[in-house]
Design an enzyme around this catalytic site. Structure first.
Site, mmCIF file in Angstrom:
data_model
loop_
_atom_site.group_PDB
_atom_site.id
_atom_site.type_symbol
_atom_site.label_atom_id
_atom_site.label_comp_id
_atom_site.label_asym_id
_atom_site.label_seq_id
_atom_site.Cartn_x
_atom_site.Cartn_y
_atom_site.Cartn_z
ATOM 1 N N HIS A 481 0.831 -1.207 0.000
ATOM 2 C CA HIS A 481 0.000 0.000 0.000
ATOM 3 C C HIS A 481 0.865 1.257 0.000
ATOM 4 O O HIS A 481 0.717 2.136 -0.859
ATOM 5 C CB HIS A 481 -0.919 -0.019 1.217
ATOM 6 C CG HIS A 481 -1.815 1.182 1.334
ATOM 7 N ND1 HIS A 481 -3.148 1.144 1.005
ATOM 8 C CD2 HIS A 481 -1.568 2.467 1.735
ATOM 9 C CE1 HIS A 481 -3.679 2.345 1.199
ATOM 10 N NE2 HIS A 481 -2.738 3.160 1.639
ATOM 11 N N GLU A 482 1.764 1.344 0.960
ATOM 12 C CA GLU A 482 2.612 2.539 1.048
ATOM 13 C C GLU A 482 3.570 2.635 -0.144
ATOM 14 O O GLU A 482 3.885 3.734 -0.615
ATOM 15 C CB GLU A 482 3.386 2.548 2.366
ATOM 16 C CG GLU A 482 2.512 2.545 3.617
ATOM 17 C CD GLU A 482 1.449 3.628 3.627
ATOM 18 O OE1 GLU A 482 1.668 4.697 3.013
ATOM 19 O OE2 GLU A 482 0.385 3.403 4.233
ATOM 20 N N HIS A 485 1.836 4.384 -2.932
ATOM 21 C CA HIS A 485 1.945 5.839 -2.787
ATOM 22 C C HIS A 485 3.319 6.314 -3.261
ATOM 23 O O HIS A 485 3.440 7.344 -3.929
ATOM 24 C CB HIS A 485 1.773 6.237 -1.314
ATOM 25 C CG HIS A 485 0.363 6.271 -0.834
ATOM 26 N ND1 HIS A 485 -0.651 6.940 -1.495
ATOM 27 C CD2 HIS A 485 -0.212 5.735 0.283
ATOM 28 C CE1 HIS A 485 -1.778 6.809 -0.813
ATOM 29 N NE2 HIS A 485 -1.541 6.081 0.263
ATOM 30 N N HIS A 488 3.650 6.623 -6.931
ATOM 31 C CA HIS A 488 2.961 7.843 -7.363
ATOM 32 C C HIS A 488 3.905 9.040 -7.255
ATOM 33 O O HIS A 488 3.910 9.926 -8.113
ATOM 34 C CB HIS A 488 1.718 8.049 -6.495
ATOM 35 C CG HIS A 488 0.644 8.865 -7.125
ATOM 36 N ND1 HIS A 488 -0.548 9.136 -6.495
ATOM 37 C CD2 HIS A 488 0.568 9.499 -8.325
ATOM 38 C CE1 HIS A 488 -1.302 9.873 -7.283
ATOM 39 N NE2 HIS A 488 -0.644 10.105 -8.399
#
Length: 695
Positions: A481-482, A485, A488
């Site tokens: 999940h992190e 990010h 991105h």
């Protein structure tokens, strides 16, 4: 002896201009903050006194930078200080934050509420010509940002807004500091080994290490998730589970200086007052104007649709748990007809039910998720999708020995980013997991592409004296999940820093992160890194089958839990009148339609709900479910073409990961997907049958 020089006040002179953590002293922060404010004020005076007609170049861009060595000092020091305030704080840092927060908020207001500066921006907004789409987006964001910060208010309104924002800023900081202190204050100290019954070796070894580090005999359990979660899942000691549960779920409600109840009330009212001062009925109306959801009605429609779709299944899931609880406590039930399953029983009996249905247990998987192998797997996934590579570089300074720093290279071998990873809990670190940046991406006037420095901070299982760090599947998902990010951020490729990377609308920002979670149960991905840390044997096919088969175990319950948080958030921030209720009973009522179990009178989520009180998600917690619809829809494209399909990954990178906030998020999404998302893929993934609805 060399005289110390403040590293913030000169070029860093490090590889890739990374932060020289090893040269920063506590006293450097305040000096750099004040010098940064002075430079900002100097820039402001030059801008508003510029005799030239306002243009995009001389007003929106900074015409006064000093070339190659220019940097925004205030942004530089603020980024480092506030990142470390979450990841590696201490009493001195906390005290300095209390001192600087009102000064910084006042300065931000001075800039945003300056009438001469706003007039120049307004003139550019009215009369601009021949701007690129990205320049137009920057201009619109700049103008809207000033308006939403009170630029159109009269002097009385501006004075009032200053008071409200400065108070809210201080209270948000106090909320976070209180929560960290409460979380670290509690420990469960066990000296009788019999009270460890049911706990796996990994939990016992971690607790023994915690006790040793604290200078105590026996075992020490904390409220950090790597300690708390296994205890609640495996401990047979019901009274101790209750003690742990109540400690965690009553944080910041006690009669002491860390009580957050009045702080929460005041924050809710401050945000309502700010919104109404700016012409909105509620704070949610103010927030949602700059969100994909666009209005309160659409948020509630999503939450209500999810309740309608998931609640029947969630009720069945709960009935199964209660049935198992009663069966396992049949003798006690006979003696005590009032015996009920309580919240501190849920994790324990969920585990038992999962074992019964799927013979699957998190501890079975841990030996196959050794941290260094998981890192290889996650980096390898990025390589297969996008062709990028990671190389650890121990010459890059870090702020704690636990932190690893990597250089990231693109598929053509060119330098792409710096990536910091901070894996384990410790005393000065907030709970949870997050991604942040130490440097954003932008393109200079000379055309140089300044590459980002991104960081992921987590609280994963620590290594012990006996074993390396062995993760749960849930922790692998957190890492993914992190890492989503961070991709991105790392793939950012825009002209302006304020539009790059994760600088997107909040109900879009979770798409790249939640998208990556999908890989956690894919056999072809697990096969790349999930090997037994002792034998080297790959994760058995049978275990993978059980993982996939059990992916929707308690999924409806988990969905309702997230929906309940969204309902609570919206209940606070759709208030039109002063909030005068008692927090705890208000909370129980606000999320009641998404809660299936008994609500205890003393527990309270609000006072520890950092996302909506101090983390930027106020009136935006629904974003996780909104983005989940997007991520399921997006991953369905990969499933159709192959989960490692590089053409699909390149489209995802080009249209979403690299574009930041340069266009409306739905425009970006449709360019990747070819159409608007529906809830259909999410329902299919979770095994829920429901008619298709657009969001």
């Amino acid at each position: 002896m060399n005289e110390h020089k403040n590293p913030f006040l000169e070029p860093y002179g490090t590889l890739h201009d990374t932060v020289p953590f090893d040269r920063i002293r506590l006293e450097d922060y305040e000096e750099a903050f004040m010098e940064g404010i002075r430079r900002d004020n100097e820039y402001l005076e030059k801008t508003i006194n510029n005799p030239e007609k306002p243009t995009f170049d001389n007003t929106i861009l900074n015409p006064f930078d000093e070339g190659d060595n220019y940097y925004d000092l205030l942004d530089r020091v603020s980024t480092v200080f506030f990142n470390l305030l979450s990841a590696e704080t201490n009493d001195e840092m906390d005290a300095l934050a209390q001192k600087m927060q009102p000064i910084l908020t006042q300065h931000a207001n001075d800039m945003r509420l300056n009438p001469q500066l706003f007039e120049r921006i307004r003139q550019v907004h009215l009369h601009h010509r021949r701007l690129t789409p990205e320049e137009k987006m920057l201009l619109d964001n700049c103008y809207e940002g000033f308006v939403r910060s009170g630029a159109l208010l009269d002097e009385e309104g501006k004075t009032k807004l200053r008071q409200l924002t400065e108070e809210a800023s201080m209270l948000s900081l106090q909320f976070s500091q209180n929560l960290l202190k409460e979380n670290k204050a509690f420990t469960l100290h066990i000296t009788d080994e019999a009270q460890l019954d049911g706990l796996p070796d990994t939990a016992r070894e971690a607790a023994a290490l915690a006790a040793k580090e604290a200078g105590k005999e026996g075992w020490l359990f904390t409220l950090d998730m790597p300690s708390y979660s296994p205890f609640m899942t495996y401990s047979t000691q019901r009274e101790l589970r209750k003690q742990m549960y109540m400690a965690r779920n009553t944080e910041c409600t006690h009669d002491n200086s860390e009580n957050n109840i009045e702080i929460c009330k005041r924050l809710i009212n401050l945000r309502r007052e700010i919104a109404q001062l700016l012409g909105y009925k509620t704070y949610a109306d103010y927030v949602l104007k700059r969100r994909m959801a666009s209005n309160v009605r659409n948020v509630y429609r999503l939450l209500d649709d999810l309740i309608d779709a998931y609640k029947p299944t969630a009720m069945k899931e709960r009935e199964e748990l209660i049935k198992l609880f009663k069966k396992n406590n049949s003798q006690l039930s006979t003696l005590n007809s009032q015996l009920k399953m309580m919240p501190w029983d849920s994790g324990f009996y969920s585990h038992k039910l999962q074992m019964k249905k799927y013979n699957l247990d998190a501890e079975m998987l841990r030996p196959y998720f050794e941290l260094s192998k998981v890192i290889e797997g996650v980096f390898g996934l990025a390589n297969r999708l996008y062709g990028i590579t990671f190389k650890e570089n121990k010459d890059i300074p870090v702020y704690h020995p636990d932190v690893k720093a990597y250089e990231v290279f693109d598929k053509d071998g060119s330098y792409l980013a710096v990536f910091y990873a901070d894996f384990h809990p410790r005393k000065g670190k907030q709970g949870g997991a997050w991604m942040t940046e130490y440097q954003g991406q932008w393109i200079t006037k000379k055309g140089e592409n300044i590459r980002p420095h991104v960081s992921v901070v987590m609280n994963l299982t620590k290594p012990t004296d006996e074993k390396p760090a062995l993760l749960t599947l849930g922790e692998v998902e957190t890492f993914l999940h992190e890492f989503g990010h961070s991709l991105h951020g790392m793939f950012a490729n825009t002209r302006f820093e304020s539009l790059s990377g994760t600088n997107v609308w909040w109900d879009f920002v979770e798409l790249p992160s939640q998208f990556m979670e999908n890989f956690s149960i894919e056999k072809d991905f697990l096969r790349t890194f999930a090997f037994h840390y002792q034998t080297g044997e790959p994760l058995p096919n049978d275990l993978i089958r059980r993982i996939v088969k059990s992916r929707n175990f308690m999924a409806a319950t988990a969905c309702l839990r997230q929906v309940s948080f969204g309902l609570l958030d919206m209940a606070y921030y759709t208030k039109k009148d002063a909030f005068t209720d008692d927090i705890i009973p208000f909370e129980k009522k606000a999320w009641k339609k998404a809660i299936l179990g008994e609500q205890l009178p003393d527990t309270c989520m609000t006072v520890q709900f950092s996302h909506i009180m101090a983390g930027g998600y106020a009136a935006g917690y629904y974003s996780y479910k909104w983005a989940e619809v997007l991520d399921a829809d997006a991953f369905s494209v990969f499933k159709r073409h192959g989960i490692f399909d590089q053409k699909t990954a390149q489209r995802f990178r080009d249209n979403i990961l690299s574009r930041g906030g340069t266009e409306h998020p739905m425009t970006l999404y449709k360019r990747f997907r070819g159409g608007e998302p529906t809830i259909d893929a999410l329902l299919k993934r979770n095994g829920i049958k429901r008619e298709t609805k657009k969001i």
